[in-house]
Scaffold this active site. Structure first.
Site, PDB file in Angstrom:
ATOM      1  N   GLU A  41       0.817  -1.028  -0.087  1.00  0.00           N
ATOM      2  CA  GLU A  41       0.089  -0.103   0.031  1.00  0.00           C
ATOM      3  C   GLU A  41       0.946   1.159  -0.001  1.00  0.00           C
ATOM      4  O   GLU A  41       0.538   2.324  -0.765  1.00  0.00           O
ATOM      5  CB  GLU A  41      -0.979   0.175   1.220  1.00  0.00           C
ATOM      6  N   GLY A  47     -20.192  43.706  -1.947  1.00  0.00           N
ATOM      7  CA  GLY A  47     -19.451  42.455  -1.632  1.00  0.00           C
ATOM      8  C   GLY A  47     -19.379  42.079  -0.347  1.00  0.00           C
ATOM      9  O   GLY A  47     -18.362  41.264   0.121  1.00  0.00           O
ATOM     10  N   LYS A  48     -20.198  42.237   0.562  1.00  0.00           N
ATOM     11  CA  LYS A  48     -20.225  41.806   2.439  1.00  0.00           C
ATOM     12  C   LYS A  48     -20.528  40.543   2.255  1.00  0.00           C
ATOM     13  O   LYS A  48     -19.501  39.618   2.784  1.00  0.00           O
ATOM     14  CB  LYS A  48     -21.269  42.560   3.030  1.00  0.00           C
ATOM     15  N   THR A  49     -21.481  39.681   1.632  1.00  0.00           N
ATOM     16  CA  THR A  49     -21.614  38.361   1.702  1.00  0.00           C
ATOM     17  C   THR A  49     -20.420  37.549   1.054  1.00  0.00           C
ATOM     18  O   THR A  49     -20.162  36.618   1.634  1.00  0.00           O
ATOM     19  CB  THR A  49     -22.833  38.272   0.876  1.00  0.00           C
ATOM     20  N   GLY A  69     -22.217  48.189   5.367  1.00  0.00           N
ATOM     21  CA  GLY A  69     -22.180  48.739   4.050  1.00  0.00           C
ATOM     22  C   GLY A  69     -23.223  48.785   3.289  1.00  0.00           C
ATOM     23  O   GLY A  69     -24.199  48.037   3.557  1.00  0.00           O
ATOM     24  N   GLY A  81     -25.683  48.018   0.016  1.00  0.00           N
ATOM     25  CA  GLY A  81     -25.543  46.810  -0.867  1.00  0.00           C
ATOM     26  C   GLY A  81     -24.904  46.911  -2.018  1.00  0.00           C
ATOM     27  O   GLY A  81     -24.531  47.971  -2.584  1.00  0.00           O
ATOM     28  N   GLY A  82     -24.406  45.642  -2.328  1.00  0.00           N
ATOM     29  CA  GLY A  82     -23.696  45.260  -3.867  1.00  0.00           C
ATOM     30  C   GLY A  82     -22.453  45.624  -3.671  1.00  0.00           C
ATOM     31  O   GLY A  82     -21.598  45.315  -4.577  1.00  0.00           O
TER      32      GLY A  82
END
Length: 587
Positions: free
Chosen positions: A84, A221-223, A216, A218-219
Site C-alpha cells: 500500500e 461584496g459583504k456576503t 455597508g 448593498g452590492g
C-alpha cells in the site's frame, strides 16, 4: 494537469494502517472524526488479507486526494501495508497526491531507518522474503521517503483525542487547497486583504469569544467576503454555520423557527436537534463554534434566533475599529490624547490608496492608553520613531508600517515574547545593517517575517532559522544581502530571496526539510546551486527567473524523487540535461 486529476477524485482520504495495532484505537477514532466532518474516507477494514493488495484497493488509493499513513510498531511486518505504501508514493509522484504520515507510538527515525522495535518487525518479514531483493529494496526506499515527509508524531501530542483533531484539521485545510476552484479564487481578487484583516480580528486560535460585523451599502461584496472567511477558517471550529438571507427568511411565516433549526442542526451536527434554545445553547456554550449571520437588518433578528447572547459566555468582545484613507485628506494634526479614551480599540488602519502617498498625519507624541487592546495596526507613514509602549505583542496579530521612519518597535524586548506575526513593510530605518541577534530569542512565536525591500540589510543572525514557528521568510529586494548564515534546523516552508545579492547558498540549506517554495528570481550574482538541495524532499516550486549568471543546471536535479516545477525564464541556460527533462515539469 495535477489540479484536474485531483478534482475528479472519488475519495477525499485513503487511510493505510496495520489493523492489529490501530484498528480498535487511533484509526477508528480518526475514521469517525473524518466522517463527522463529511470527509469521504476509504478504509479497508477486512480482517483477512491476502499476500498482495487487490486491484480494487489500488484503485481506491489512486482515487483519493489524500493518503494518511498510520505508522505503528507492526506496520512493517505486513507486506500488504508495505505494498500500500509503495502504491501511495507512486500516486504522490504521478498524480501529486498529498501524503500525510502519522507516527503512532513509533519514532520517525526508526521508520526511516528500520531500527528499534519497528525495525524488528521489518526484519522478520525480511527473513521470510530474503530472496526477493527487489521487493525489499522498494519497501526500504518507500519507508525512508515516507518517514521524511512532514507529519504528526503521537509522542509529541500526548492525548489521542488531540492528535486526532490536529490530523483532521490539517486534512480539512489541505482539502480546501485541493478542491477550491481557481475561478473562485479569481473572483476574490481585490478582497483578499479585507479577508485577512477581518480574519486577524476573530481570534481563531484564542479561547475567547469574538463578535465582528461587516457593514455597508448593498452590492459591495459583504456576503462574498463573509463567505470567503467562513470557507477559510470554519475547519478550525468544532461546529460552524453560515446562515444566509436572515432578513428575507425572517419575514416569512415560521421563517425564524426554520433558521433556528438549521442553525442548531449545523452546529451540533444533529439533524434531529430540537429547537429549544436554552438546552441546546447550553451545550454550544461548551463548544468552539463559528456562526455567520448574513443580511441581518436589526438586532432583534439575532435575539429571536439565539435568545439572550449571554450564553456566549461573559465578556463577549465587540470589536471597535478605525479605518481612514489618508490620501483623501489634506493633512491631519492629531492630539496626543486622541486614542486615550478608546479603551476597546482593536483595529486601526491609516492607509493610502495612492501609490506614492505621503505622510499627512502629524503628531508630536501619543498617549499610550488607547493601544492596549489593539490587534491590527496598519499606519501608512507612521510619524514617530517607535511604537506606543503599551501596544501589546501578546495581542497583536498584524503590524504594518509602510513608508515610515520608525527606528525601533518597542523600547524593550519583553513585548516580543508572544508576538504571533510581524509584517515589516519598507520601514527605512528599522533594519539598519544587521538584524540584532539579541532580538531573535524573543521572537519565539514568530510565524511570518517579511523584510521585503530592506535595502540596508546586509546579514542575518543564524538563530533566525531556529525559530520554531517561523514558516515564511521574505528577504526579497534586500539588495545588499550577499550571503546567508549556516543553518542548523528550521521549519520554513516558503523562502523568498528574489533581487538579493546572494552568490551561493550554504550547503546546510538541506536542513530546511519542510521547504516547498524557494524564490531565487533576479539573483543576478547566483552562479550555481549546491548539491545539498537534492535532499529537500518537500520542495515543489523553484524560481530561477532572471538569474542571468546561472548558465547550467546540475545533473542531480534529475535525480529528485518528487515532481518539481522550475521557472527558468530570462536565464542564460542554453541546454537542459535530458535527465531533468524526463523528470520534471519545466516552465
Amino acid at each position: 494537469m495535477a489540479s484536474s486529476s485531483r478534482n475528479n477524485k472519488k475519495y477525499d482520504v485513503f487511510v493505510s494502517f496495520r489493523g492489529e495495532d490501530t484498528r480498535d484505537n487511533f484509526t477508528s477514532h480518526l475514521y469517525s472524526a473524518l466522517c463527522r466532518q463529511n470527509i469521504q474516507t476509504f478504509i479497508d477494514d477486512q480482517l483477512n488479507r491476502g499476500d498482495e493488495i487487490s486491484e480494487s484497493l489500488a484503485n481506491a488509493i489512486e482515487a483519493s486526494a489524500i493518503s494518511v499513513i498510520v505508522f505503528s510498531e507492526g506496520y512493517a511486518s505486513s507486506r500488504w501495508c508495505l505494498d500500500e505504501l509503495v502504491k501511495i508514493l507512486e500516486c504522490k509522484k504521478d498524480y501529486v497526491q498529498i501524503v500525510i504520515p502519522v507516527f503512532y507510538r513509533v519514532d520517525p527515525s526508526d521508520v526511516r531507518n528500520q531500527t528499534g522495535s519497528f525495525g524488528d518487525s521489518f526484519s522478520k518479514l525480511e527473513e521470510k522474503l530474503k530472496e526477493n531483493t527487489e521487493k525489499l529494496r522498494s519497501w526500504r526506499n518507500a519507508l525512508k521517503e515516507a518517514a521524511s515527509l512532514s507529519g504528526f508524531h503521537s509522542l509529541n501530542i500526548r492525548r489521542e483525542s488531540d492528535l486526532t483533531n490536529e490530523v483532521v484539521n490539517h486534512i480539512l485545510k489541505r482539502l480546501d487547497e485541493v478542491f477550491q476552484p481557481r475561478d473562485n479564487k479569481n473572483q476574490l481578487v481585490g478582497v483578499e486583504s479585507t479577508v485577512e484583516e477581518i480574519e486577524s480580528l476573530l481570534g481563531v486560535e484564542s479561547k475567547g469569544v469574538y463578535a465582528s460585523g461587516i457593514w455597508g451599502i448593498g452590492g459591495i461584496g459583504k456576503t462574498t467576503i463573509a463567505r470567503a472567511i467562513f470557507d477559510k477558517i470554519s475547519g478550525d471550529f468544532e461546529g460552524s454555520c453560515f446562515l444566509e438571507n436572515v432578513r428575507e427568511e425572517s419575514q416569512r411565516p415560521g421563517g425564524l423557527a426554520c433558521l433556528r433549526q438549521k442553525l442548531l442542526s449545523n452546529l451540533l451536527k444533529d439533524k434531529s436537534a430540537m429547537p429549544y434554545i436554552d438546552l441546546n445553547f447550553r451545550r454550544l456554550s461548551r463548544m468552539k463554534v463559528l456562526i455567520v449571520f448574513d443580511d441581518v437588518t436589526c438586532f432583534s433578528q439575532l435575539e429571536s434566533l439565539m435568545g439572550s447572547l449571554d450564553w456566549l459566555t461573559p465578556g463577549t468582545e465587540k470589536i471597535e475599529g478605525i479605518c481612514l484613507d489618508v490620501s483623501k485628506v489634506k493633512e491631519i494634526h492629531l492630539n496626543p490624547n486622541t486614542f486615550s479614551k478608546m479603551r476597546k480599540l482593536r483595529f486601526l488602519k491609516f492607509y493610502s490608496s495612492s501609490f506614492n502617498g505621503e505622510n499627512k498625519c502629524k503628531v508630536s507624541h501619543l498617549q499610550d492608553l488607547g493601544f492596549a487592546e489593539v490587534k491590527y495596526l496598519h499606519w501608512h507613514g507612521y510619524p514617530l520613531k517607535s511604537l506606543p509602549s503599551n501596544l501589546s505583542a501578546e495581542k497583536l496579530v498584524f503590524l504594518e508600517v509602510p513608508n515610515s521612519d520608525i527606528e525601533q518597535l518597542w523600547n524593550g524586548v519583553k513585548h516580543y515574547s508572544k508576538l504571533n506575526q510581524l509584517i515589516h513593510a519598507a520601514c527605512k530605518k528599522l533594519i539598519a545593517k544587521t538584524l540584532n541577534p539579541t532580538l531573535i530569542p524573543h521572537l519565539n512565536k514568530l510565524v511570518i517575517l517579511n523584510l521585503r525591500g530592506s535595502k540596508s540589510l546586509k546579514s542575518l543572525p543564524a538563530g533566525i532559522f531556529n525559530l520554531e514557528f517561523l514558516t515564511e521568510l521574505d528577504l526579497s529586494g534586500c539588495s545588499k544581502l550577499k550571503r546567508l548564515p549556516e543553518i542548523s534546523s528550521g521549519n520554513i516552508g516558503q523562502f523568498f530571496l528574489s533581487g538579493t545579492a546572494i552568490e551561493e547558498l550554504p550547503s546546510s540549506f538541506e536542513l530546511l526539510l519542510r521547504l516547498w517554495l524557494l524564490d531565487l528570481s533576479d539573483c543576478k550574482r547566483l552562479k550555481s546551486l549546491p548539491s545539498s538541495l537534492r535532499k529537500l524532499k518537500s520542495l515543489e516550486l523553484l524560481s530561477l527567473r532572471g538569474c542571468s549568471n546561472l548558465q547550467r543546471l546540475p545533473e542531480w536535479l534529475g535525480q529528485l524523487s518528487s515532481p518539481l516545477k522550475v521557472n527558468l525564464m530570462k536565464t542564460n541556460i542554453e541546454r537542459i540535461p535530458e535527465s531533468i527533462i524526463q523528470q520534471f515539469m519545466l516552465r
